[in-house]
Design an enzyme around this catalytic site. Structure first.
Site, PDB file in Angstrom:
ATOM      1  N   ARG A  35       0.838  -1.212   0.000  1.00  0.00           N
ATOM      2  CA  ARG A  35       0.000   0.000   0.000  1.00  0.00           C
ATOM      3  C   ARG A  35       0.868   1.256   0.000  1.00  0.00           C
ATOM      4  NH1 ARG A  35      -5.307  -0.753  -0.046  1.00  0.00           N
ATOM      5  NH2 ARG A  35      -6.005  -2.864   0.458  1.00  0.00           N
ATOM      6  N   ASP A  36       0.418   2.237  -0.781  1.00  0.00           N
ATOM      7  CA  ASP A  36       1.129   3.519  -0.857  1.00  0.00           C
ATOM      8  C   ASP A  36       1.057   4.222   0.505  1.00  0.00           C
ATOM      9  OD1 ASP A  36       1.891   5.565  -3.469  1.00  0.00           O
ATOM     10  OD2 ASP A  36       1.561   6.473  -1.490  1.00  0.00           O
ATOM     11  N   ASN A  88       4.287   6.687 -13.465  1.00  0.00           N
ATOM     12  CA  ASN A  88       5.000   7.931 -13.757  1.00  0.00           C
ATOM     13  C   ASN A  88       6.436   7.610 -14.155  1.00  0.00           C
ATOM     14  OD1 ASN A  88       2.761   9.552 -12.951  1.00  0.00           O
ATOM     15  ND2 ASN A  88       3.288   9.145 -10.821  1.00  0.00           N
ATOM     16  N   VAL A 117      10.092   8.153  -7.267  1.00  0.00           N
ATOM     17  CA  VAL A 117      10.910   6.997  -6.876  1.00  0.00           C
ATOM     18  C   VAL A 117      11.386   6.289  -8.148  1.00  0.00           C
ATOM     19  CG1 VAL A 117      11.000   4.844  -5.581  1.00  0.00           C
ATOM     20  CG2 VAL A 117       9.567   6.733  -4.751  1.00  0.00           C
ATOM     21  N   HIS A 129       7.187   1.321 -10.911  1.00  0.00           N
ATOM     22  CA  HIS A 129       6.038   0.930 -10.092  1.00  0.00           C
ATOM     23  C   HIS A 129       4.759   1.313 -10.802  1.00  0.00           C
ATOM     24  CE1 HIS A 129       7.441   4.932  -8.849  1.00  0.00           C
ATOM     25  NE2 HIS A 129       6.169   5.241  -8.611  1.00  0.00           N
ATOM     26  N   HIS A 168       0.915   2.293 -10.015  1.00  0.00           N
ATOM     27  CA  HIS A 168      -0.073   2.685  -9.016  1.00  0.00           C
ATOM     28  C   HIS A 168      -1.406   2.059  -9.418  1.00  0.00           C
ATOM     29  CE1 HIS A 168       2.156   6.278  -7.279  1.00  0.00           C
ATOM     30  NE2 HIS A 168       2.763   6.199  -8.451  1.00  0.00           N
TER      31      HIS A 168
HETATM   32  P1  DGP Z   1       5.828   8.354  -8.046  1.00  0.00           P
HETATM   33  O1  DGP Z   1       5.649   9.834  -7.954  1.00  0.00           O
HETATM   34  O2  DGP Z   1       5.010   7.744  -9.165  1.00  0.00           O
HETATM   35  O3  DGP Z   1       7.286   7.976  -8.080  1.00  0.00           O
HETATM   36  O4  DGP Z   1       5.191   7.748  -6.703  1.00  0.00           O
HETATM   37  C1  DGP Z   1       5.902   7.299  -5.608  1.00  0.00           C
HETATM   38  C2  DGP Z   1       4.913   6.850  -4.568  1.00  0.00           C
HETATM   39  O5  DGP Z   1       5.624   6.150  -3.572  1.00  0.00           O
HETATM   40  C3  DGP Z   1       4.158   7.971  -3.861  1.00  0.00           C
HETATM   41  O6  DGP Z   1       2.761   7.812  -4.120  1.00  0.00           O
HETATM   42  C4  DGP Z   1       4.442   7.764  -2.382  1.00  0.00           C
HETATM   43  C5  DGP Z   1       5.006   6.372  -2.326  1.00  0.00           C
HETATM   44  N1  DGP Z   1       6.014   6.171  -1.310  1.00  0.00           N
HETATM   45  C6  DGP Z   1       7.147   6.902  -1.141  1.00  0.00           C
HETATM   46  N2  DGP Z   1       7.867   6.408  -0.113  1.00  0.00           N
HETATM   47  C7  DGP Z   1       7.189   5.323   0.344  1.00  0.00           C
HETATM   48  C8  DGP Z   1       7.433   4.388   1.397  1.00  0.00           C
HETATM   49  O7  DGP Z   1       8.430   4.439   2.122  1.00  0.00           O
HETATM   50  N3  DGP Z   1       6.500   3.419   1.576  1.00  0.00           N
HETATM   51  C9  DGP Z   1       5.390   3.321   0.785  1.00  0.00           C
HETATM   52  N4  DGP Z   1       4.541   2.314   1.051  1.00  0.00           N
HETATM   53  N5  DGP Z   1       5.128   4.190  -0.221  1.00  0.00           N
HETATM   54  C10 DGP Z   1       6.017   5.175  -0.414  1.00  0.00           C
END
Ligand code: DGP
Length: 124
Positions: free
Chosen positions: A34-35, A96, A105, A109, A111
């Site tokens: 989960r995000d 993205n 990141v 990935h 979403h």
């Molecule tokens: P993007 O902008 O597409 O690279 O989205 C990165 C997503 O990763 C963002 O929605 C927040 C999520 N995220 C960042 N750090 C962590 C983490 O430590 N744990 C989890 N579960 N999600 C994270």
């Protein structure tokens, strides 16, 4: 130009078990969790365990086994969440990439967003 993978990115640390996560599914080649900043009632991130930076990098260089594992895992999650349109209310997938894609990141990935009406695809 070839992609360079930063093995200090946050999802690499999650895959190494250095940072906890809320795993909902794990297979040989894929992890889903989960995000941390959910933007919908269901907001799941699906990532390959391999070192791929973006969707195009994964699609170009991952093995057939990794690619099949990834998408089958995605399908299973949609089924388990009950969001596939043949049984639920639907979802959106987003990946993205790079600067214009506003990728935070640098580990590929997907979403999965679901659980509420998501509006039109883009606001601007
Ligand atoms: P993007 O902008 O597409 O690279 O989205 C990165 C997503 O990763 C963002 O929605 C927040 C999520 N995220 C960042 N750090 C962590 C983490 O430590 N744990 C989890 N579960 N999600 C994270």
């Amino acid at each position: 130009m070839a992609y360079t993978y930063d093995d200090q990115n946050i999802f690499a640390k999650i895959l190494r078990g250095e940072i906890p996560n809320n795993t909902i599914k794990e297979t040989d080649h894929t992890l889903a969790f989960r995000d941390i900043q959910p933007q919908a009632p269901d907001h799941v991130l699906v990532i390959p365990k391999g070192a791929y930076v973006t969707a195009d990098h994964f699609a170009a260089e991952a093995s057939d086994t990794e690619i099949v594992d990834f998408w089958r895992c995605f399908a299973a999650i949609c089924g388990e969440l009950g969001v596939a349109p043949d049984q639920g209310e639907g979802y959106r997938i987003i990946s993205n990439a790079g600067t214009n894609g506003v990728q935070d990141v640098p580990h590929f990935h997907l979403h999965i967003l679901a659980g509420r009406p998501l509006g039109r695809m883009l606001n601007s």
